[in-house]
Design a protein around this motif. Sequence first.
Motif, PDB file in Angstrom:
ATOM      1  N   LEU A 210       0.840  -1.206   0.000  1.00  0.00           N
ATOM      2  CA  LEU A 210       0.000   0.000   0.000  1.00  0.00           C
ATOM      3  C   LEU A 210       0.869   1.248   0.000  1.00  0.00           C
ATOM      4  O   LEU A 210       1.879   1.319   0.713  1.00  0.00           O
ATOM      5  CB  LEU A 210      -0.902   0.002   1.237  1.00  0.00           C
ATOM      6  N   PHE A 211       0.438   2.236  -0.780  1.00  0.00           N
ATOM      7  CA  PHE A 211       1.043   3.571  -0.682  1.00  0.00           C
ATOM      8  C   PHE A 211       0.354   4.345   0.429  1.00  0.00           C
ATOM      9  O   PHE A 211      -0.884   4.377   0.508  1.00  0.00           O
ATOM     10  CB  PHE A 211       0.892   4.347  -1.991  1.00  0.00           C
ATOM     11  N   VAL A 212       1.155   4.976   1.288  1.00  0.00           N
ATOM     12  CA  VAL A 212       0.620   5.862   2.322  1.00  0.00           C
ATOM     13  C   VAL A 212       1.330   7.201   2.217  1.00  0.00           C
ATOM     14  O   VAL A 212       2.501   7.275   1.857  1.00  0.00           O
ATOM     15  CB  VAL A 212       0.792   5.272   3.736  1.00  0.00           C
ATOM     16  N   GLY A 213       0.581   8.259   2.559  1.00  0.00           N
ATOM     17  CA  GLY A 213       1.133   9.594   2.418  1.00  0.00           C
ATOM     18  C   GLY A 213       2.181   9.940   3.458  1.00  0.00           C
ATOM     19  O   GLY A 213       3.107  10.702   3.186  1.00  0.00           O
ATOM     20  N   ASP A 214       2.040   9.390   4.669  1.00  0.00           N
ATOM     21  CA  ASP A 214       3.045   9.626   5.702  1.00  0.00           C
ATOM     22  C   ASP A 214       3.065   8.451   6.673  1.00  0.00           C
ATOM     23  O   ASP A 214       2.186   7.583   6.663  1.00  0.00           O
ATOM     24  CB  ASP A 214       2.803  10.954   6.435  1.00  0.00           C
ATOM     25  N   GLU A 215       4.083   8.460   7.518  1.00  0.00           N
ATOM     26  CA  GLU A 215       4.345   7.302   8.373  1.00  0.00           C
ATOM     27  C   GLU A 215       3.276   7.066   9.433  1.00  0.00           C
ATOM     28  O   GLU A 215       3.166   5.954   9.972  1.00  0.00           O
ATOM     29  CB  GLU A 215       5.717   7.450   9.044  1.00  0.00           C
ATOM     30  N   THR A 216       2.469   8.081   9.733  1.00  0.00           N
ATOM     31  CA  THR A 216       1.438   7.890  10.759  1.00  0.00           C
ATOM     32  C   THR A 216       0.367   6.902  10.318  1.00  0.00           C
ATOM     33  O   THR A 216      -0.368   6.358  11.154  1.00  0.00           O
ATOM     34  CB  THR A 216       0.774   9.234  11.115  1.00  0.00           C
ATOM     35  N   GLN A 217       0.258   6.648   9.018  1.00  0.00           N
ATOM     36  CA  GLN A 217      -0.751   5.716   8.516  1.00  0.00           C
ATOM     37  C   GLN A 217      -0.291   4.258   8.549  1.00  0.00           C
ATOM     38  O   GLN A 217      -1.101   3.336   8.356  1.00  0.00           O
ATOM     39  CB  GLN A 217      -1.123   6.089   7.081  1.00  0.00           C
ATOM     40  N   ILE A 218       0.985   4.035   8.787  1.00  0.00           N
ATOM     41  CA  ILE A 218       1.515   2.679   8.709  1.00  0.00           C
ATOM     42  C   ILE A 218       0.965   1.752   9.793  1.00  0.00           C
ATOM     43  O   ILE A 218       0.536   0.632   9.481  1.00  0.00           O
ATOM     44  CB  ILE A 218       3.055   2.702   8.709  1.00  0.00           C
ATOM     45  N   PRO A 219       0.945   2.145  11.081  1.00  0.00           N
ATOM     46  CA  PRO A 219       0.493   1.187  12.106  1.00  0.00           C
ATOM     47  C   PRO A 219      -0.913   0.644  11.877  1.00  0.00           C
ATOM     48  O   PRO A 219      -1.144  -0.563  12.061  1.00  0.00           O
ATOM     49  CB  PRO A 219       0.569   2.017  13.401  1.00  0.00           C
ATOM     50  N   LEU A 220      -1.862   1.495  11.469  1.00  0.00           N
ATOM     51  CA  LEU A 220      -3.227   1.037  11.232  1.00  0.00           C
ATOM     52  C   LEU A 220      -3.272  -0.027  10.152  1.00  0.00           C
ATOM     53  O   LEU A 220      -3.889  -1.094  10.330  1.00  0.00           O
ATOM     54  CB  LEU A 220      -4.114   2.220  10.845  1.00  0.00           C
TER      55      LEU A 220
END
Length: 251
Positions: A210-220
């Motif tokens: 998955l592409f995420v815009g920033d690292e805060t989205q990774i844990p979820l």
Amino acid sequence: MSGPGLRARIRAGETVVGTFIKTPAPHVVEILGLAGLDFAVADQEHAPIGIAEMDMLAMAARASGLPLLSRRWGAGRDWIAPLLDLGCAGVMVPHVADRETAEAVCAAVKFARGSRGISPSPRAGNYGTIGLLDYRRKCDEESVVMVQIEDAPALDRLDEIAACPDLDVLFVGPADLSQSLGVGFPSAELDGAILRVIDAARRAGVAPGLFVGDETQIPLWQERGVTVFVCGSDQGLLMKGARRLMTTRQA
């Protein structure tokens, strides 16, 4: 002693994090390698990066120990082999919406499929110092194949696509997928589609990406089963750092 390669780590279910490279400068790749990223993807789809620039980026990636993939536009697959010859660790292919396309991508990557031209003379073969059979085995064992799921029709063919031999990652491009579905970005509908991709990948024993815009989205998304992340880009990292710097300025 070096550890497992990127493909081995992906297939073992490790979480790996990379970023897109949009700047055609080898120094950027070298810095990101020294920073310890797991991999990077040169974005030939949305950035001005040609084959000559890829040569330098691949050289910097190898020098800094950073596995470098390429993503490029186009329905044809003739762009894949030259980039692998340069020493790229694999490819990420946009808009793969059916099994036939996935098979064509794998055939362009893997020598064992019988259609990729072989020569150990380029950088990937250490300029001819690796024997032909060892070179073929090494490339087929280590080259990473990521296909992007970013079209609504692909969602009804996920099991067929994921079952393609030699495929390593079903990678969601959320912006294009939301556009194809006609839903918001972000939105609950988009999240539901991403979960469908994750489920299909896990059923087939391949990694969800998955592409995420920033690292805060990774844990979820890590909790939801994603193991391969591309987080932002070199440009985004530079912008974020510069803006953070300016918040310290006194009026």
